[in-house]
Every structure is written in C-alpha cells, then in structure tokens.
Design a protein around this motif. Structure first.
Motif, PDB file in Angstrom:
ATOM      1  N   PRO A  81      58.628 148.810 129.243  1.00 12.56           N
ATOM      2  CA  PRO A  81      59.332 148.534 128.250  1.00 12.56           C
ATOM      3  C   PRO A  81      60.281 149.429 127.860  1.00 12.56           C
ATOM      4  O   PRO A  81      60.254 150.631 128.278  1.00 12.56           O
ATOM      5  N   VAL A  82      61.140 148.576 127.170  1.00 16.14           N
ATOM      6  CA  VAL A  82      62.451 149.309 126.696  1.00 16.14           C
ATOM      7  C   VAL A  82      62.221 149.840 125.267  1.00 16.14           C
ATOM      8  O   VAL A  82      61.417 149.302 124.066  1.00 16.14           O
ATOM      9  N   ARG A  83      62.607 151.650 125.305  1.00 17.64           N
ATOM     10  CA  ARG A  83      62.484 151.839 124.177  1.00 17.64           C
ATOM     11  C   ARG A  83      63.343 151.921 123.053  1.00 17.64           C
ATOM     12  O   ARG A  83      63.536 152.756 122.240  1.00 17.64           O
ATOM     13  N   ILE A  84      64.974 151.337 123.812  1.00 15.26           N
ATOM     14  CA  ILE A  84      66.345 151.513 123.367  1.00 15.26           C
ATOM     15  C   ILE A  84      66.052 150.539 121.474  1.00 15.26           C
ATOM     16  O   ILE A  84      66.060 148.999 122.376  1.00 15.26           O
ATOM     17  N   GLN A  85      66.127 150.788 120.686  1.00 18.21           N
ATOM     18  CA  GLN A  85      66.165 150.237 119.704  1.00 18.21           C
ATOM     19  C   GLN A  85      66.938 149.348 119.243  1.00 18.21           C
ATOM     20  O   GLN A  85      66.795 147.843 119.014  1.00 18.21           O
ATOM     21  N   ARG A  86      67.999 148.938 120.249  1.00 11.66           N
ATOM     22  CA  ARG A  86      69.393 148.316 119.791  1.00 11.66           C
ATOM     23  C   ARG A  86      69.196 146.909 121.256  1.00 11.66           C
ATOM     24  O   ARG A  86      70.070 146.076 120.687  1.00 11.66           O
ATOM     25  N   SER A  87      68.259 147.195 122.015  1.00 13.08           N
ATOM     26  CA  SER A  87      68.355 146.459 122.754  1.00 13.08           C
ATOM     27  C   SER A  87      67.401 144.716 122.169  1.00 13.08           C
ATOM     28  O   SER A  87      66.567 145.199 121.306  1.00 13.08           O
TER      29      SER A  87
END
Length: 396
Positions: free
Chosen positions: A269-275
């Motif tokens: 899972p991608v944890r970077i909010q802007r993604s």
C-alpha cells in the motif's frame, strides 16, 4: 299541389265560408307548402354533393421522433446513509476528504441502474452463446474513447465463430454542473449503440471497486453463461483477435479458474497522502497486497467471474479495484497468472526500436495508454494484409 292535397279533406274550407277566410287559408297553406319544397330540395342537394365529391383523406400525422432511453430508478433502492461512526476512528479527521468520503460510504453497494442492457447476452438462456464479453470501465465524459473502441477492437462481431459483445461501465459525473449534459450524452449513445451500463454513483477513482462489484452482480443476473470476460480501461488497445485465439487455446478454461494479466506480486500500500493510490492504515493495516493483475486490462474465465461475484459479498470494498479482485481470489484460494502479451505498463520496446511499430502489437493481447486516434491507426495497421514482420512473439 301534391303537398296541399295530402293534407286531406278535413282541412279544406267549405264553399259557404266567407271570401276573406278562403283567401287567408289558401295563402297560409301555400307558404307552408313552399317551405316544405325548399327543405326537401336542400336535403336533395346535400345528398348529391356528398356522393359526387369523394371525402378527402386526412394527411398522416407526423411520426414522433424516437425518445431517449429513460432513466429507471427502482423504488426498492433506498438511499444509503453515511456511517458516522467512522469519525471515532483514530486519525480520521486528518485524512484527505476523498478518503473520508470513501470510509463513510464504504458499506453502500446498492445504487439505481440509470441505463441498462438486460438483453445484451440474450439473457441467462442465451448467454452461453457469448464467447467473449468486453466490460470496459469508462467515465461519462470519455465520449471519443468509447466511439473509437466501438469502431475498432471493441466492435461487436463474430470472429472465427466466437461471438464478441461489449458493455461500457459508467457512473455519474462527480462534477454537479456536468451531470445533466453528460447523462443526456450517455442516453444518446445508448439509443444508438445499446451498450452502456450506468449506475447512480459518483464516477471517481475510489469508486472503481464499486463499479466492479455492481458489474459482477449484473453479470450474474443477465450474462452468467458467457465463456470469458475481458475487464479493462477505455484507454487500452486490445488485440481482440489474439484474445479470442488465446481463449480458444485454453480448452475448457471457461469452466475452470483463469485470470491472466500483468501480474503484481509483493506490492504494498502507498502511504504517501498526495498519491492517487494513497491507502491509510485505517483502511488496510497489512503491509502487502495479495497477488493481483493490473486493472488496465485482464482476461478471466466465466468461472472466475462467478467466483469473484460470490466472494465479493463478504469482503468490504477497498479503494483500489484491481487489488480488490486479488483479495477475492485469495479468499477463494485461487491465484492470478501472468501473461506476456498483456502490457499494462506499455509495450516495452528496446533500444531505438519504434514503440509504435505495428509488428509489436500484432503479437500482443493488450497495451495500456492509447489516445483515441492511436487506436484507430494501430487497429488498421495490424490488419494490413501486406504487413511484414520479423521474429514472432509467442502469446500462448
């Protein structure tokens, strides 16, 4: 005068009557007889005119223009209410708005069908005659993409005895100002092509899983016997000829598990909010996704499509649709497989080779990221009878 005589002797004056009385009586009767003659003559003239002049036919009333397919809002679908308890989840208030909305309405799965094609496969009885059903995810405003697909790789036809059918999976524009005009556009398309499945939910990236689940429910009801299902985006180029060849080579696969595509293993899972692909721990605490095929395009058997339908009933919606399909397979104890002819990350031409060389695409099943005019050009190029290519790539 015959009218006067017909009145009978009882009305005639006697000879002994006074002269002025005789004259008055005859004048009155003369006038009555004259009016009677006029009335009879008028009736006779009307009779003659009626039979001498044929009645005029009324011009046919103009045929009304065909109406757009109506929207159907089933009364049994109750608007889904937000789950306010998610506000109690730690860190909820700091999540992006679209993630908060997803969590509030994650439990909602029943939405009105605005446009439908219940007879697309001939119903449950006729659906075993459909070899390949193309289920193409599209957004309301992507008119050009849908039109090009209809004329190229998504054309409904019989190829080498295999019947190919097509549906576009669409929601409602998330922009309130565009809803009315884009819904009307889809109704115009439906009137001409009868290939749009539209539900009354916002067509956003995080709702692609909802679109997938609603399609599988529709498939179970209206097209359960189809042999194979292609599921993909409206910006991919599909060599449907090769797809049919591959499916036919997998004899009996329609009654067995089959899902092929560009395989992703050990993805996280991608944890970077802007993604775009951001998934917070509040939605998934695990560090790894199950194996899954890229959502740009995949081919599955009818058996596997039915497995997904059943497993999805017990798995909460997840914002990444292709990962969600992987979750459904994992729950059923099944695995997706890789196929070298499906390139959701591009064709992968080496060196100075032309990445738009039709010789690449003639041997593949699918390539992601095509603009509409490129689809037209490539579809024409790979069907050029004088196309000469070097080494062939095995797609089986």
């Amino acid at each position: 005068m015959w009218v006067w005589m017909a009145r009978g002797a009882a009305e005639m004056p006697s000879a002994q009557s006074p002269p002025h009385l005789l004259q008055s009586t005859f004048l009155r009767r003369y006038r009555l007889d004259l009016w009677a003659l006029v009335a009879v003559g008028a009736l006779g003239l009307c009779y003659l005119f009626y039979h001498a002049i044929p009645p005029q036919k009324m011009p046919p009333s103009p045929r009304p223009a065909p109406r757009l397919p109506p929207f159907h809002v089933p009364p049994t679908v109750v608007p889904c209410v937000a789950n306010v308890s998610v506000h109690n989840i730690s860190g909820f208030a700091k999540l992006p708005g679209h993630v908060q909305d997803f969590m509030r309405y994650r439990h909602c799965r029943s939405f009105p069908e605005l446009l439908g094609v219940p007879g697309k496969c001939g119903g449950p009885e006729g659906s075993p005659n459909v070899f390949l059903l193309l289920a193409i995810k599209s957004s309301p405003g992507n008119y050009e993409r849908r039109e090009v697909i209809r004329k190229t790789w998504g054309k409904e036809r019989a190829f080498e005895g295999a019947f190919i059918r097509r549906v576009f999976l669409v929601g409602v524009s998330p922009n309130a100002r565009d809803i009315k005009k884009l819904n009307r556009l889809l109704r115009v398309e439906q009137r001409e092509h009868r290939d749009v499945l539209q539900w009354d939910f916002k067509d956003t990236f995080f709702n692609l899983t909802l679109k997938q689940v609603l399609f599988h429910t529709w498939l179970e009801e209206h097209c359960p016997g189809t042999h194979f299902v292609f599921n993909g985006d409206d910006d991919v180029f599909v060599n449907t000829d090769n797809m049919v060849h591959f499916a036919k080579a997998s004899q009996g696969a329609q009654e067995k598990h089959l899902m092929v595509g560009q395989l992703f293993i050990n993805n996280f899972p991608v944890r970077i909010q802007r993604s775009k692909y951001f998934v917070p721990r509040q939605l998934m605490a695990a560090e790894w996704y199950p194996p899954y095929c890229g959502g740009g395009g995949m081919l599955m058997s009818g058996f596997t499509a039915r497995v997904i339908t059943r497993q999805s009933q017990d798995i909460a919606l997840f914002p990444i649709d292709d990962v969600y399909l992987g979750m459904c397979l994992e729950k059923a104890g099944l695995s997706p497989a890789s196929h070298a002819g499906i390139r959701t990350m591009g064709v992968g031409a080496l060196g100075r080779a032309d990445p738009f060389d039709p010789c690449y695409y003639r041997e593949l099943l699918l390539v992601h990221r095509f603009v509409p005019y490129e689809m037209v050009v490539m579809w024409d190029a790979i069907h050029e009878p004088h196309l000469r290519c070097g080494k062939r790539i095995s797609i089986f």
